[in-house]
Design a protein around this motif. Structure first.
Motif, PDB file in Angstrom:
ATOM      1  N   SER A  83      46.029 -16.312  10.073  1.00  0.00           N
ATOM      2  CA  SER A  83      46.959 -17.298   9.511  1.00  0.00           C
ATOM      3  C   SER A  83      47.475 -16.868   8.143  1.00  0.00           C
ATOM      4  N   GLU A 110      50.103 -14.495   8.886  1.00  0.00           N
ATOM      5  CA  GLU A 110      51.259 -15.256   9.358  1.00  0.00           C
ATOM      6  C   GLU A 110      52.035 -15.838   8.191  1.00  0.00           C
ATOM      7  N   TYR A 113      56.157 -10.912  10.516  1.00  0.00           N
ATOM      8  CA  TYR A 113      55.259 -11.670  11.392  1.00  0.00           C
ATOM      9  C   TYR A 113      55.861 -11.877  12.770  1.00  0.00           C
ATOM     10  N   VAL A 143      54.320 -13.516  16.410  1.00  0.00           N
ATOM     11  CA  VAL A 143      53.142 -14.265  16.838  1.00  0.00           C
ATOM     12  C   VAL A 143      52.266 -13.455  17.777  1.00  0.00           C
ATOM     13  N   ASN A 166      50.782 -10.219  15.910  1.00  0.00           N
ATOM     14  CA  ASN A 166      49.829 -10.572  14.866  1.00  0.00           C
ATOM     15  C   ASN A 166      48.513 -11.051  15.461  1.00  0.00           C
TER      16      ASN A 166
END
Length: 478
Positions: free
Chosen positions: A368, A371, A377, A379, A382
């Motif tokens: 996080s 992120e 980034y 999703v 990562n």
């Protein structure tokens, strides 16, 4: 007046954009829409912003560039700040949206926003794939049946073959631009973020992405040595740095691959050109893993059926995030991330390994944090990479730990990266630089530094901490 709307999200380009082409070809006036969703800029459950100022600024630049590109096609780009469902509900009061085109997003948050938009519209909706090198429909297996490891995936692709489609050209300009209220982009302050203290390391937009592509391949001719230099951590051309533009869809993987193929035809085809393709293939793999497992990517157990004994430790978490663990490679990498919104893939692997295998902390908090800060980034990439490093993802080896001291010696042998981000160690030379806590009092005096005062002592012992976490991890995962 009936209109066709193209909803732009993580596809901020006009080239290789099938929804845009479909909209232009449907015969209706076309309007582009981009929504800054407040939910993307709120605090996470861990207490920091979901999107920090680096990525937000890159997105803003990308949206501005998209507006310029669409203007050349006589297509307005409507920009709004608000809940997507409410934004589209308000827009349909001013225009009759009879067709809606957009690229598929597989994340649960994106799909929730999509459902909210579809609930307020009566438009016919057309959804296309657009984030992959290989279209999921062209794979030699069902997209939801992706092999369990990357090696198996790559071998299937290379053995059985998959259609590699060429990128689509930008559509031809429309005859007349519709007169609509396009709206201004919000400021960072309006998004609840601090203003940048220095220019962005990477400029957003398809225009800048294409410049970077041409620079790295043809102007600097760095692609021919990509495999040898890609683990470098300091120089801008050590690696391609295409990831920011790929993450936000300013470039598509197929746009990159087309230029790689041109390079191979004009310059050289070697292990380095293959390796860039190899990295693009990793992006596809993580996307397919996300498609297959959905929100399991965000669970403590990851893709496993047991939960390792992850811990929370405020002191250790803060030391890692702020770059004061006492291990120079970790600290330099985290300071670079905090200052620029970027750090190299080699650095990311090391700091993620240190977080999970030396500190034993909950990998979801580290993911996080990435992120929040990362310009590039993505999703799937990562969280897929963090699962891999945490030992709860697609990896046959359950416990894999990086020696962050050895890694510094191997990948920053002259200490240039460490010195750049750790100026307090500027007078400490290799090999002492890689483990300054081993310096004698005399060494410290010569270097004008006191370990524990000017630079922190290690927050955990390097080898003992790994052994401790390994025992706990393997016991829990039996």
């Amino acid at each position: 007046m009936e209109v066709a709307v193209v909803w732009f999200r993580k596809d901020l380009r006009t080239v290789d954009h099938r929804p845009l082409r479909r909209a232009v070809e449907c015969g209706l006036p076309v309007v582009g829409v981009y929504v800054f969703d407040p939910a993307d800029y709120q605090k996470t459950r861990y207490g920091f912003k979901k999107t920090e100022r680096f990525r937000a600024a890159f997105i803003m630049e990308s949206v501005r560039d998209l507006r310029r590109e669409l203007n050349d096609l006589n297509i307005p780009l409507v920009v709004r700040f608000g809940d997507p469902g409410e934004v589209f509900d308000a827009l349909q009061e001013k225009m009759r949206i009879s067709r809606l085109f957009f690229h598929e997003e597989i994340g649960s948050e994106e799909q929730t926003a999509e459902r909210a938009v579809r609930q307020v519209l009566t438009a016919k909706v057309t959804i296309d794939h657009g984030h992959n090198l290989y279209d999921p429909d062209d794979l030699p297996f069902e997209p939801y049946a992706v092999p369990d490891t990357f090696s198996q995936f790559r071998k299937r692709i290379e053995k059985d073959g998959a259609l590699l489609r060429p990128p689509l050209k930008a559509p031809q300009p429309l005859g007349k631009k519709l007169n609509v209220e396009e709206g201004d982009l919000p400021s960072l302050q309006e998004l609840g973020l601090e203003e940048l203290k220095q220019p962005l390391r990477f400029r957003g937009g398809m225009t800048e992405g294409l410049k970077r592509l041409q620079h790295y391949l043809f102007e600097s001719d760095q692609l021919r040595v990509y495999k040898e230099t890609r683990n470098g951590m300091l120089e801008e051309d050590d690696s391609s740095k295409f990831s920011p533009w790929l993450a936000h869809g300013c470039l598509s993987p197929r746009m990159v691959m087309e230029e790689v193929q041109c390079y191979e035809a004009e310059r050289v085809k070697n292990d380095s050109t293959y390796w860039l393709y190899f990295e693009l293939l990793w992006r596809d793999y993580f996307h397919l893993v996300h498609r297959r497992y959905g929100d399991d990517l965000f669970q403590a157990s990851g893709l496993r059926d047991r939960v390792p004994p992850w811990e929370r430790n405020d002191e250790h978490e803060a030391a890692w995030m702020e770059g004061r663990t006492g291990y120079p490679l970790v600290d330099a990498s985290m300071r670079e991330l905090a200052a620029t919104g970027f750090t190299s893939n080699r650095a990311r692997q090391n700091v993620a390994s240190f977080w999970t295998k030396n500190l034993g902390l909950d990998w979801r908090v580290g993911a996080s944090w990435f992120e929040s800060l990362l310009i590039d980034y993505d999703v799937a990439s990562n969280y897929g990479n963090w699962l891999y490093q945490a030992g709860v993802g697609n990896d046959a080896l359950q416990f894999r730990a990086f020696n962050v001291v050895k890694q510094a010696k191997d990948y920053d042998p002259d200490g240039a990266f460490l010195h750049h981000w750790l100026p307090e160690l500027s007078r400490v030379k290799p090999p002492k630089l890689f483990a300054p806590y081993e310096m004698t009092d005399e060494d410290q005096q010569k270097a004008g530094i006191v370990i524990g005062k000017d630079y922190p002592k290690p927050i955990v012992p390097l080898f003992d901490s790994v052994e401790k976490q390994k025992v706990k991890f393997l016991k829990a995962m039996k």
